[in-house]
Motif scaffolding. Structure first.
Motif, mmCIF file in Angstrom:
data_model
loop_
_atom_site.group_PDB
_atom_site.id
_atom_site.type_symbol
_atom_site.label_atom_id
_atom_site.label_comp_id
_atom_site.label_asym_id
_atom_site.label_seq_id
_atom_site.Cartn_x
_atom_site.Cartn_y
_atom_site.Cartn_z
ATOM 1 N N HIS A 209 51.276 47.950 41.574
ATOM 2 C CA HIS A 209 51.361 47.584 42.982
ATOM 3 C C HIS A 209 50.055 47.819 43.730
ATOM 4 N N ARG A 210 49.061 48.426 43.061
ATOM 5 C CA ARG A 210 47.764 48.670 43.696
ATOM 6 C C ARG A 210 46.664 47.766 43.147
ATOM 7 N N VAL A 211 46.996 46.912 42.207
ATOM 8 C CA VAL A 211 46.002 45.970 41.689
ATOM 9 C C VAL A 211 45.619 44.986 42.794
ATOM 10 N N ASN A 212 44.328 44.739 42.938
ATOM 11 C CA ASN A 212 43.859 43.782 43.947
ATOM 12 C C ASN A 212 43.844 42.391 43.302
ATOM 13 N N TYR A 213 45.016 41.780 43.234
ATOM 14 C CA TYR A 213 45.160 40.497 42.545
ATOM 15 C C TYR A 213 44.296 39.414 43.184
ATOM 16 N N ARG A 214 44.211 39.413 44.493
ATOM 17 C CA ARG A 214 43.405 38.382 45.160
ATOM 18 C C ARG A 214 41.941 38.499 44.758
ATOM 19 N N ALA A 215 41.413 39.721 44.768
ATOM 20 C CA ALA A 215 40.011 39.913 44.391
ATOM 21 C C ALA A 215 39.782 39.520 42.939
ATOM 22 N N ASN A 216 40.715 39.852 42.068
ATOM 23 C CA ASN A 216 40.560 39.525 40.651
ATOM 24 C C ASN A 216 40.457 38.018 40.430
ATOM 25 N N LEU A 217 41.399 37.270 40.998
ATOM 26 C CA LEU A 217 41.392 35.820 40.797
ATOM 27 C C LEU A 217 40.208 35.170 41.486
ATOM 28 N N TRP A 218 39.884 35.630 42.680
ATOM 29 C CA TRP A 218 38.755 35.059 43.404
ATOM 30 C C TRP A 218 37.465 35.285 42.628
ATOM 31 N N ALA A 219 37.284 36.485 42.064
ATOM 32 C CA ALA A 219 36.056 36.803 41.331
ATOM 33 C C ALA A 219 35.932 35.945 40.075
ATOM 34 N N LEU A 220 37.025 35.779 39.346
ATOM 35 C CA LEU A 220 36.980 34.939 38.150
ATOM 36 C C LEU A 220 36.651 33.485 38.508
ATOM 37 N N HIS A 221 37.278 32.995 39.571
ATOM 38 C CA HIS A 221 37.005 31.624 40.025
ATOM 39 C C HIS A 221 35.549 31.485 40.462
ATOM 40 N N HIS A 222 35.043 32.499 41.154
ATOM 41 C CA HIS A 222 33.660 32.484 41.629
ATOM 42 C C HIS A 222 32.674 32.402 40.457
ATOM 43 N N LEU A 223 33.021 33.036 39.338
ATOM 44 C CA LEU A 223 32.147 33.017 38.164
ATOM 45 C C LEU A 223 32.304 31.741 37.338
ATOM 46 N N GLY A 224 33.248 30.883 37.733
ATOM 47 C CA GLY A 224 33.375 29.595 37.071
ATOM 48 C C GLY A 224 34.584 29.421 36.179
ATOM 49 N N ALA A 225 35.480 30.404 36.170
ATOM 50 C CA ALA A 225 36.676 30.286 35.332
ATOM 51 C C ALA A 225 37.633 29.264 35.926
ATOM 52 N N ARG A 226 38.077 28.333 35.098
ATOM 53 C CA ARG A 226 39.046 27.335 35.533
ATOM 54 C C ARG A 226 40.325 27.387 34.707
ATOM 55 N N ARG A 227 40.310 28.194 33.637
ATOM 56 C CA ARG A 227 41.511 28.442 32.837
ATOM 57 C C ARG A 227 41.644 29.954 32.642
ATOM 58 N N VAL A 228 42.814 30.481 32.917
ATOM 59 C CA VAL A 228 43.030 31.926 32.820
ATOM 60 C C VAL A 228 44.300 32.200 32.024
ATOM 61 N N ILE A 229 44.193 33.133 31.082
ATOM 62 C CA ILE A 229 45.361 33.645 30.372
ATOM 63 C C ILE A 229 45.625 35.058 30.875
ATOM 64 N N GLY A 230 46.803 35.259 31.438
ATOM 65 C CA GLY A 230 47.213 36.596 31.839
ATOM 66 C C GLY A 230 47.962 37.250 30.688
ATOM 67 N N VAL A 231 47.417 38.332 30.145
ATOM 68 C CA VAL A 231 48.088 39.075 29.080
ATOM 69 C C VAL A 231 48.894 40.183 29.745
ATOM 70 N N ASN A 232 50.205 40.165 29.550
ATOM 71 C CA ASN A 232 51.086 41.082 30.270
ATOM 72 C C ASN A 232 51.972 41.867 29.314
ATOM 73 N N ALA A 233 52.020 43.174 29.506
ATOM 74 C CA ALA A 233 52.985 44.007 28.795
ATOM 75 C C ALA A 233 54.326 43.893 29.506
ATOM 76 N N VAL A 234 55.387 43.674 28.736
ATOM 77 C CA VAL A 234 56.709 43.440 29.334
ATOM 78 C C VAL A 234 57.786 44.170 28.545
#
Length: 248
Positions: A63-88
């Motif tokens: 609940h403390r992960v800055n999801y907006r910053a993470n996605l924005w930073a990846l997009h800023h660096l040029g990422a257009r495809r993202v795989i989210g690896v999630n423990a479930v």
């Protein structure tokens, strides 16, 4: 910068083995700091980026992960495809420990998180279509890559995103099963919807660490067993992503 693929690592995946010529990028974002540096490198002839969602020392609870910053930073660096690896945790009977799943739906039970880039003054309000929360073509490519890597993943399933960091009660899992959830995790949202707002292709590779409360034979969920299962499942992630980037 041209990045063929970005991976966001969940619990148990804090570094990405096999990256050649790694470069670390600390990206300033309008939404504050990301979870840490983004590591970019060459991987099977392609350029990929990796970010540890919880930080490289697992210091950020879900609940403390800055999801907006993470996605924005990846997009800023040029990422257009993202795989989210999630423990479930697995709710469905065939989704036990060490199984991999590529879900196709999600139910959001989280609260109090920043769920949109629209949540800043003056931002344009976007009402995006989220009927299908994951990119179909990327899901298909990920499933095919897992098969080629020798670790087939289950195609489809509904991910229930909970607040964390505590695990769920048996009653909560009963409710989630009634709601149609097959998996339970704590980081699937708002990551998926933020990717959609940025027009990033996004898919989830869910690693089942344990049966959810009341779904297995164990009376109590062992954290030690969770991380043992995660370590085993995580070892299959780089070969899967190698097949994914090599085919695309």
């Amino acid at each position: 910068m041209s990045i063929d693929l970005a991976a966001i690592g969940g619990s148990g995946l804090y570094q990405f083995p096999g990256l050649e010529h790694p470069e670390r990028h600390s990206v300033e974002t309008p939404f504050g700091p990301a979870s840490g540096d983004i590591v970019c490198g060459d991987f099977h002839g392609r350029r990929i980026a990796f970010l540890a969602r919880h930080g490289e020392s697992h210091t950020l609870p879900p609940h403390r992960v800055n999801y907006r910053a993470n996605l924005w930073a990846l997009h800023h660096l040029g990422a257009r495809r993202v795989i989210g690896v999630n423990a479930v945790g697995g709710i469905r009977d065939d989704m036990g420990p060490r199984v991999m799943v590529v879900p196709d739906q999600i139910v959001d039970y989280t609260h109090g998180r920043f769920t949109s880039f629209c949540d800043v003054e003056g931002a344009e309000v976007k009402h995006i279509d989220f009927s299908e929360p994951y990119t179909a073509s990327l899901r298909a490519a990920l499933l095919a890559a897992a098969t080629r890597a020798g670790t087939p993943a289950i195609d489809g399933g509904c991910y229930g995103a909970t607040q964390g960091p505590r695990l769920e009660t048996r009653a909560e899992i009963i409710r989630m099963r009634r709601d149609g959830c097959d998996l339970v995790g704590m980081t699937g949202m708002p990551e998926a919807v933020l990717a959609r707002e940025l027009d990033i292709e996004y898919a989830c590779l869910a690693l089942v660490a344990n049966f959810a409360a009341g779904c297995g034979d164990e009376e109590e969920i062992s954290i030690e067993e969770i991380f043992a299962h995660l370590a085993a499942a995580t070892a299959s992630v780089p070969p899967i992503l190698a097949e994914l980037v090599s085919a695309n």
